[in-house]
Motif scaffolding. Structure first.
Motif, mmCIF file in Angstrom:
data_model
loop_
_atom_site.group_PDB
_atom_site.id
_atom_site.type_symbol
_atom_site.label_atom_id
_atom_site.label_comp_id
_atom_site.label_asym_id
_atom_site.label_seq_id
_atom_site.Cartn_x
_atom_site.Cartn_y
_atom_site.Cartn_z
ATOM 1 N N THR A 105 -43.516 -22.292 -47.402
ATOM 2 C CA THR A 105 -42.233 -22.481 -47.088
ATOM 3 C C THR A 105 -42.017 -23.925 -46.859
ATOM 4 O O THR A 105 -41.492 -24.692 -47.490
ATOM 5 N N ASP B 61 -36.504 -22.573 -27.122
ATOM 6 C CA ASP B 61 -36.598 -22.391 -28.513
ATOM 7 C C ASP B 61 -37.816 -21.638 -29.066
ATOM 8 O O ASP B 61 -38.890 -22.425 -29.108
ATOM 9 N N SER C 73 -38.781 -19.745 -43.848
ATOM 10 C CA SER C 73 -38.816 -18.165 -44.355
ATOM 11 C C SER C 73 -37.263 -17.785 -43.724
ATOM 12 O O SER C 73 -36.647 -18.340 -42.793
ATOM 13 N N GLY D 82 -32.970 -20.314 -35.223
ATOM 14 C CA GLY D 82 -32.523 -21.471 -35.979
ATOM 15 C C GLY D 82 -31.183 -21.755 -35.894
ATOM 16 O O GLY D 82 -30.614 -22.683 -36.998
HETATM 17 O O1 TXA Z 1 -40.967 -20.917 -42.916
HETATM 18 C C1 TXA Z 1 -40.948 -20.826 -41.570
HETATM 19 O O2 TXA Z 1 -40.566 -19.958 -40.868
HETATM 20 C C2 TXA Z 1 -41.832 -22.176 -40.770
HETATM 21 C C3 TXA Z 1 -43.158 -21.909 -41.173
HETATM 22 C C4 TXA Z 1 -44.178 -23.088 -40.575
HETATM 23 O O3 TXA Z 1 -43.649 -20.523 -40.829
HETATM 24 N N1 TXA Z 1 -41.419 -21.982 -39.408
HETATM 25 C C5 TXA Z 1 -40.222 -22.388 -38.939
HETATM 26 O O4 TXA Z 1 -40.325 -22.365 -37.510
HETATM 27 O O5 TXA Z 1 -39.318 -22.366 -39.762
HETATM 28 P P1 TXA Z 1 -39.298 -22.889 -36.560
HETATM 29 O O6 TXA Z 1 -39.733 -22.848 -35.394
HETATM 30 O O7 TXA Z 1 -38.977 -24.320 -36.959
HETATM 31 O O8 TXA Z 1 -38.132 -21.972 -36.986
HETATM 32 C C6 TXA Z 1 -38.133 -20.405 -36.465
HETATM 33 C C7 TXA Z 1 -36.795 -20.176 -35.658
HETATM 34 C C8 TXA Z 1 -36.390 -21.055 -34.456
HETATM 35 O O9 TXA Z 1 -34.968 -21.297 -34.735
HETATM 36 C C9 TXA Z 1 -36.465 -20.090 -33.388
HETATM 37 O O10 TXA Z 1 -35.429 -20.188 -32.590
HETATM 38 C C10 TXA Z 1 -36.475 -18.540 -34.115
HETATM 39 O O11 TXA Z 1 -37.042 -18.808 -35.465
HETATM 40 N N2 TXA Z 1 -37.280 -17.653 -33.058
HETATM 41 C C11 TXA Z 1 -38.555 -17.729 -33.167
HETATM 42 N N3 TXA Z 1 -38.975 -16.750 -32.322
HETATM 43 C C12 TXA Z 1 -37.810 -16.035 -31.910
HETATM 44 C C13 TXA Z 1 -37.668 -14.771 -31.265
HETATM 45 N N4 TXA Z 1 -38.689 -14.310 -30.594
HETATM 46 N N5 TXA Z 1 -36.434 -14.457 -31.005
HETATM 47 C C14 TXA Z 1 -35.490 -15.098 -31.658
HETATM 48 N N6 TXA Z 1 -35.550 -16.184 -32.354
HETATM 49 C C15 TXA Z 1 -36.788 -16.765 -32.609
#
Ligand code: TXA
Ligand code: MG
Length: 329
Positions: free
Chosen positions: A13, A40, A162, A209
């Motif tokens: 991704t 976050d 993703s 996100g």
């Molecule tokens: O494609 C992707 O998902 C990439 C690759 C590196 O794996 N990762 C990614 O992570 O986009 P990030 O942190 O940029 O975005 C993940 C989103 C964040 O907005 C976060 O708030 C949400 O997912 N998130 C993560 N864990 C969560 C949880 N336990 N509950 C609610 N939202 C969550």
């Protein structure tokens, strides 16, 4: 990674900033390196499906349906929210009861996590609120100097983060909530379950996100639904993010653009537009323009995810929000 350091790794991704998910020091380093606020939460990547129970619980109600989603979409660009195991620290989930899990299909990522044999926390490898990196050089621009190592695996195949979903049992079919649109589309998911609309509740971080202003270039960006609405300001220089570079769409001739980037020249193929999206935005951000004008894309298939990122990139930054500010859902 074994010593608790952080490393930028390619996924299919976008590039991720990875650290040992079971090591709080490593997890803290991730937050610090990208100036990400602690509220976050981070996605946890698994080395293989067998390690899912170490990280997440599978509620009885979805025990029979979850494997259908995993068989179909893992490894791949689908992240699923599940109740967390106590072994996953509150740092990772920002105190929330659920953990976001996925398995990347990228050969380099799989090799690294496979040899480590432990789950990796990995958010996108950009400074908080900024454009996600889809190449090693983009990570260098974002975090060079902050992190000790970037593993170059070439350009990312998907180019958008993703898809994030929640799954619940339904009367006939499982009910899927799309919390962040991405490469696995609504159409893909509809084959396995019923899709539920997302409720956006003020103050809740259930929808991931979902910072209103996110994926933001440094330059102001205007998403122009109708070319007729454009009134150029004198002395202002503009750059254009064009969908398919077709003069008939009415954007190319609006003004003397200092730079134009076309997402999918000619036929406007959405997968191609997705792959080029963050790269093009980054390029225009570095041009001599004062403002970026973006053409809308069709809101179907992958277009939904691209438009989601565009709308967020265009959202006005309220005080303190965006690069280093408050996360508003
Ligand atoms: O494609 C992707 O998902 C990439 C690759 C590196 O794996 N990762 C990614 O992570 O986009 P990030 O942190 O940029 O975005 C993940 C989103 C964040 O907005 C976060 O708030 C949400 O997912 N998130 C993560 N864990 C969560 C949880 N336990 N509950 C609610 N939202 C969550
Ligand atoms: Mg991100």
């Amino acid at each position: 990674l074994q010593r608790g350091s952080v490393v930028a790794l390619p996924t299919e991704t976008v590039y991720g900033l990875a650290g040992d998910a079971m090591n709080d020091e490593a997890v803290t380093r991730i937050f610090e390196s990208k100036s990400r606020p602690r509220f976050d939460p981070l996605i946890v990547h698994l080395p293989h499906r067998d390690s899912l129970p170490d990280v997440a619980q599978v509620p009885e109600e979805i025990e029979s349906i979850l494997p259908k989603f995993l068989d179909r979409f893992w490894p791949g660009p689908l992240t699923i929210l599940l109740p967390k195991q106590p072994a996953i620290s509150d740092l990772i989930t920002a105190g929330l009861p659920h953990v976001a899990v996925r398995i990347s299909g990228h050969a380099v990522f799989r090799k690294v996590i496979g040899q480590l044999g432990r789950p990796l926390a990995a958010p996108s490898a950009n400074r908080f609120g900024r454009i996600s990196p889809t190449s090693a050089s983009a990570v260098m621009e974002e975090l060079g100097g902050e992190i000790p190592l970037i593993l170059d695996g070439g350009a990312c195949r998907e180019g958008l983060e993703s898809t994030i979903i929640g799954i619940a049992p339904g009367p006939k079919k499982p009910v899927v909530t799309i919390l962040r649109p991405g490469p696995v589309t609504r159409e893909d998911l509809k084959q396995l379950g019923k899709i539920q609309a997302v409720r956006r509740e003020a103050g809740s971080i259930e929808a991931p996100g979902q910072t209103d202003s996110h994926y933001a270039p440094i330059k102001p960006l205007k998403l122009l639904a109708d070319p007729a609405d454009f009134t150029p300001e004198p002395d202002k220089r503009y750059a254009l993010l064009s969908y398919r570079g077709d003069p008939a769409d009415g954007y190319l001739s609006l003004t003397d653009f200092v730079e134009t980037s076309v997402l999918s020249p000619g036929s406007g193929k959405l997968p191609e537009a997705a792959v080029r999206f963050f790269y093009s935005l980054r390029q225009l951000d570095q041009s001599s323009a004062d403002e970026i004008i973006a053409e809308p894309l069709p809101k179907r298939g992958l277009g939904v995810a691209i438009m989601d990122r565009l709308e967020r990139a265009a959202a006005p930054k309220t005080k303190g929000e965006g690069r280093d500010g408050a996360h508003q859902v």
